[in-house]
Design a protein around this motif. Structure first.
Motif, PDB file in Angstrom:
ATOM      1  N   PRO A   6      17.224   5.481 -13.674  1.00 13.57           N
ATOM      2  CA  PRO A   6      16.574   5.875 -12.423  1.00 13.57           C
ATOM      3  C   PRO A   6      16.865   4.864 -11.335  1.00 13.57           C
ATOM      4  N   PRO A   7      16.789   5.251 -10.070  1.00 10.15           N
ATOM      5  CA  PRO A   7      17.022   4.297  -8.982  1.00 10.15           C
ATOM      6  C   PRO A   7      15.928   3.232  -8.968  1.00 10.15           C
ATOM      7  N   LEU A   8      16.314   2.015  -8.610  1.00 10.14           N
ATOM      8  CA  LEU A   8      15.350   0.928  -8.540  1.00 10.14           C
ATOM      9  C   LEU A   8      14.739   0.902  -7.141  1.00 10.14           C
ATOM     10  N   LEU A   9      13.652   1.630  -6.977  1.00  5.99           N
ATOM     11  CA  LEU A   9      12.968   1.679  -5.684  1.00  5.99           C
ATOM     12  C   LEU A   9      12.145   0.425  -5.441  1.00  5.99           C
ATOM     13  N   PHE A  10      11.559  -0.132  -6.506  1.00  2.19           N
ATOM     14  CA  PHE A  10      10.589  -1.202  -6.353  1.00  2.19           C
ATOM     15  C   PHE A  10      11.084  -2.502  -6.986  1.00  2.19           C
ATOM     16  N   ASP A  11      10.785  -3.604  -6.334  1.00  2.00           N
ATOM     17  CA  ASP A  11      11.077  -4.937  -6.839  1.00  2.00           C
ATOM     18  C   ASP A  11       9.850  -5.415  -7.611  1.00  2.00           C
ATOM     19  N   ARG A  12       9.846  -5.189  -8.899  1.00  2.65           N
ATOM     20  CA  ARG A  12       8.658  -5.509  -9.694  1.00  2.65           C
ATOM     21  C   ARG A  12       8.479  -7.020  -9.860  1.00  2.65           C
ATOM     22  N   LEU A  15       6.373  -7.742  -6.966  1.00  3.05           N
ATOM     23  CA  LEU A  15       5.008  -7.286  -7.242  1.00  3.05           C
ATOM     24  C   LEU A  15       4.285  -8.309  -8.106  1.00  3.05           C
ATOM     25  N   ARG A  16       4.954  -8.810  -9.140  1.00  2.00           N
ATOM     26  CA  ARG A  16       4.348  -9.830 -10.007  1.00  2.00           C
ATOM     27  C   ARG A  16       3.992 -11.076  -9.184  1.00  2.00           C
ATOM     28  N   GLN A  17       4.917 -11.494  -8.325  1.00  2.00           N
ATOM     29  CA  GLN A  17       4.700 -12.683  -7.496  1.00  2.00           C
ATOM     30  C   GLN A  17       3.490 -12.498  -6.577  1.00  2.00           C
ATOM     31  N   ARG A  18       3.369 -11.323  -5.968  1.00  2.00           N
ATOM     32  CA  ARG A  18       2.272 -11.100  -5.024  1.00  2.00           C
ATOM     33  C   ARG A  18       0.934 -10.957  -5.734  1.00  2.00           C
ATOM     34  N   ARG A  19       0.924 -10.363  -6.901  1.00  2.00           N
ATOM     35  CA  ARG A  19      -0.327 -10.289  -7.665  1.00  2.00           C
ATOM     36  C   ARG A  19      -0.715 -11.674  -8.182  1.00  2.00           C
ATOM     37  N   ASN A  20       0.250 -12.485  -8.563  1.00  2.00           N
ATOM     38  CA  ASN A  20      -0.051 -13.868  -8.949  1.00  2.00           C
ATOM     39  C   ASN A  20      -0.695 -14.614  -7.784  1.00  2.00           C
ATOM     40  N   ARG A  21      -0.159 -14.415  -6.583  1.00  2.00           N
ATOM     41  CA  ARG A  21      -0.664 -15.105  -5.406  1.00  2.00           C
ATOM     42  C   ARG A  21      -2.081 -14.649  -5.063  1.00  2.00           C
ATOM     43  N   ALA A  22      -2.370 -13.368  -5.319  1.00  2.00           N
ATOM     44  CA  ALA A  22      -3.683 -12.813  -4.979  1.00  2.00           C
ATOM     45  C   ALA A  22      -4.700 -12.956  -6.108  1.00  2.00           C
ATOM     46  N   ALA A  23      -4.317 -13.569  -7.225  1.00  2.00           N
ATOM     47  CA  ALA A  23      -5.134 -13.541  -8.440  1.00  2.00           C
ATOM     48  C   ALA A  23      -6.550 -14.076  -8.229  1.00  2.00           C
ATOM     49  N   VAL A 175       6.729   0.273   4.487  1.00  2.00           N
ATOM     50  CA  VAL A 175       5.631   0.580   3.574  1.00  2.00           C
ATOM     51  C   VAL A 175       6.245   1.293   2.377  1.00  2.00           C
ATOM     52  N   SER A 176       5.977   0.791   1.181  1.00  2.00           N
ATOM     53  CA  SER A 176       6.611   1.346  -0.015  1.00  2.00           C
ATOM     54  C   SER A 176       6.297   2.829  -0.167  1.00  2.00           C
ATOM     55  N   PRO A 177       7.310   3.641  -0.505  1.00  2.00           N
ATOM     56  CA  PRO A 177       7.041   5.060  -0.767  1.00  2.00           C
ATOM     57  C   PRO A 177       6.251   5.202  -2.053  1.00  2.00           C
ATOM     58  N   LEU A 178       5.261   6.062  -2.039  1.00  2.00           N
ATOM     59  CA  LEU A 178       4.454   6.320  -3.230  1.00  2.00           C
ATOM     60  C   LEU A 178       4.730   7.724  -3.721  1.00  2.00           C
ATOM     61  N   ALA A 179       4.215   8.024  -4.884  1.00  2.00           N
ATOM     62  CA  ALA A 179       4.471   9.324  -5.496  1.00  2.00           C
ATOM     63  C   ALA A 179       4.085  10.442  -4.530  1.00  2.00           C
ATOM     64  N   GLY A 180       4.978  11.377  -4.332  1.00  2.00           N
ATOM     65  CA  GLY A 180       4.749  12.452  -3.374  1.00  2.00           C
ATOM     66  C   GLY A 180       3.967  13.597  -3.967  1.00  2.00           C
ATOM     67  N   THR A 181       4.279  14.785  -3.534  1.00  2.00           N
ATOM     68  CA  THR A 181       3.540  15.963  -3.985  1.00  2.00           C
ATOM     69  C   THR A 181       4.100  16.486  -5.307  1.00  2.00           C
ATOM     70  N   GLY A 221      -2.900  -7.012  -3.459  1.00  2.00           N
ATOM     71  CA  GLY A 221      -1.550  -7.133  -4.004  1.00  2.00           C
ATOM     72  C   GLY A 221      -0.770  -5.846  -3.864  1.00  2.00           C
ATOM     73  N   GLU A 222      -1.070  -5.067  -2.803  1.00  2.00           N
ATOM     74  CA  GLU A 222      -0.484  -3.732  -2.641  1.00  2.00           C
ATOM     75  C   GLU A 222       0.423  -3.637  -1.411  1.00  2.00           C
ATOM     76  N   THR A 223       0.968  -4.750  -0.949  1.00  2.00           N
ATOM     77  CA  THR A 223       1.911  -4.681   0.162  1.00  2.00           C
ATOM     78  C   THR A 223       3.286  -4.236  -0.341  1.00  2.00           C
ATOM     79  N   SER A 224       4.180  -3.927   0.587  1.00  2.00           N
ATOM     80  CA  SER A 224       5.459  -3.300   0.247  1.00  2.00           C
ATOM     81  C   SER A 224       6.288  -4.145  -0.716  1.00  2.00           C
ATOM     82  N   ILE A 225       6.827  -3.489  -1.735  1.00  2.00           N
ATOM     83  CA  ILE A 225       7.729  -4.157  -2.677  1.00  2.00           C
ATOM     84  C   ILE A 225       9.040  -3.369  -2.788  1.00  2.00           C
ATOM     85  N   LEU A 226       9.437  -2.732  -1.699  1.00  2.00           N
ATOM     86  CA  LEU A 226      10.688  -1.979  -1.706  1.00  2.00           C
ATOM     87  C   LEU A 226      11.859  -2.870  -2.109  1.00  2.00           C
TER      88      LEU A 226
END
Length: 305
Positions: A6-12, A15-23, A175-181, A221-226
């Motif tokens: 699958p395409p790599l839309l998100f930089d996980r 995401l890990r780094q930002r959740r660590n920072r917000a812990a 803003v990261s795209p989220l699951a659509g319809t 910890g929900e800012t863009s991770i595109l």
């Protein structure tokens, strides 16, 4: 990249780094997680059976204590919780795990219950993750998940795009795209779950201004991770103009702005021979009119005849 991946839309990693920072403060910003987890617990409590082994995937601190104090916890034996970020996992009650939802470490048929409050929307291969979750469940095991849907933060997206178009003549995805319809129930069925169900909870949250909204997103910890995000930092002028547009378009009479969050709930079962099976269409042996005790009447000729 292989065409089968699958395409790599998100930089996980980001995401890990930002959740660590917000812990340290993430529990102070968990009102959406709390709302989603309350609904998940309601669904577990509606199941007429007990669970020996369960896991809470993500969500942050505080959920295990809440789970234990609810009827859902009284009908569940061993329960662990996980998080992608080690710093967040370190603040969870034991037993706690730091793991990546895209590469689950659970053995096949090892869990009776999986609860996933607001984390799966950041996975690059949601169908693949659902297959892993189904394999981890024992026969007749239960999954209850919640993820942010595509209409979340629609106001912020529009205002950022408009502001950037005004200032630079073009807009980037910020803003990261989220699951659509999508049909999450169909995805569950495709992953091998039975009796899948899904529904949407739309939440409107009000803020003093757009900067207060963005502060909440950072705290969650929900800012863009595109993965394909602009590498050049956005200017202050962009955010100031965005906040002005936001206030013009999406404010209430008292001056506060609105932000939409869409929580998609999904639930399903790992297959088991004793589960009810839908009958084949046309296999009914009793007419509906007879079952209702009424006289069947013709609706007349078909339209177009």
């Amino acid at each position: 990249m292989s065409p089968d991946l699958p395409p790599l839309l998100f930089d996980r990693g980001l995401l890990r780094q930002r959740r660590n920072r917000a812990a340290r403060s993430i529990q102070s910003y968990n009102f959406l997680v709390q709302r989603a987890f309350d609904d998940i617990c309601d669904r577990v409590e509606g199941v007429m059976r007990d669970f020996d082994h369960g896991v809470i995937l993500g969500g942050g601190p505080g959920l295990q204590a809440e789970f234990r104090h609810r009827h859902a916890g009284s009908k569940t034996g061993w329960v662990a919780q996980s998080d992608l970020a080690p710093a967040v996992a370190g603040r969870l009650e034991s037993p706690a795990l730091a793991l990546d939802e895209e590469r689950l470490p659970f053995a096949d048929s090892s869990l009776d219950l999986i609860m996933a409050p607001l984390g799966l929307h950041w996975t690059n291969d949601l169908p693949g993750v659902l297959v892993q979750l189904r394999r981890a469940l024992k026969p007749d095991g239960f999954l209850a998940a919640a993820l942010l849907g595509g209409n979340s933060l629609t106001e912020l997206r529009q205002c950022l795009a408009t502001a950037e178009s005004e200032l630079s003549g073009g807009a980037h995805a910020r803003v990261s795209p989220l699951a659509g319809t999508f049909d999450i129930a169909a995805l569950l069925q495709r992953a091998g779950f039975t009796m899948p169900v899904a529904d949407i909870d739309r939440v409107t949250v009000r803020y003093d201004n757009a900067f207060a909204l963005m502060a909440d997103l950072r705290g969650m910890g929900e800012t863009s991770i595109l993965a394909d995000r602009p590498r050049r930092p956005a200017t202050r002028a962009l955010f100031v103009r965005m906040a002005e547009i936001y206030a013009q378009r999406f404010s209430d009479p008292d001056g506060r702005i609105r932000a939409t969050f869409e929580i998609v709930h999904a639930a399903g079962w790992a297959p088991h021979p004793d589960q009810p099976v839908a009958k084949r269409p046309g296999s009914a042996t009793v007419r509906l009119a007879d079952a209702l005790g009424v006289t069947e009447e013709s609706a007349g000729e078909k339209a177009g005849r």
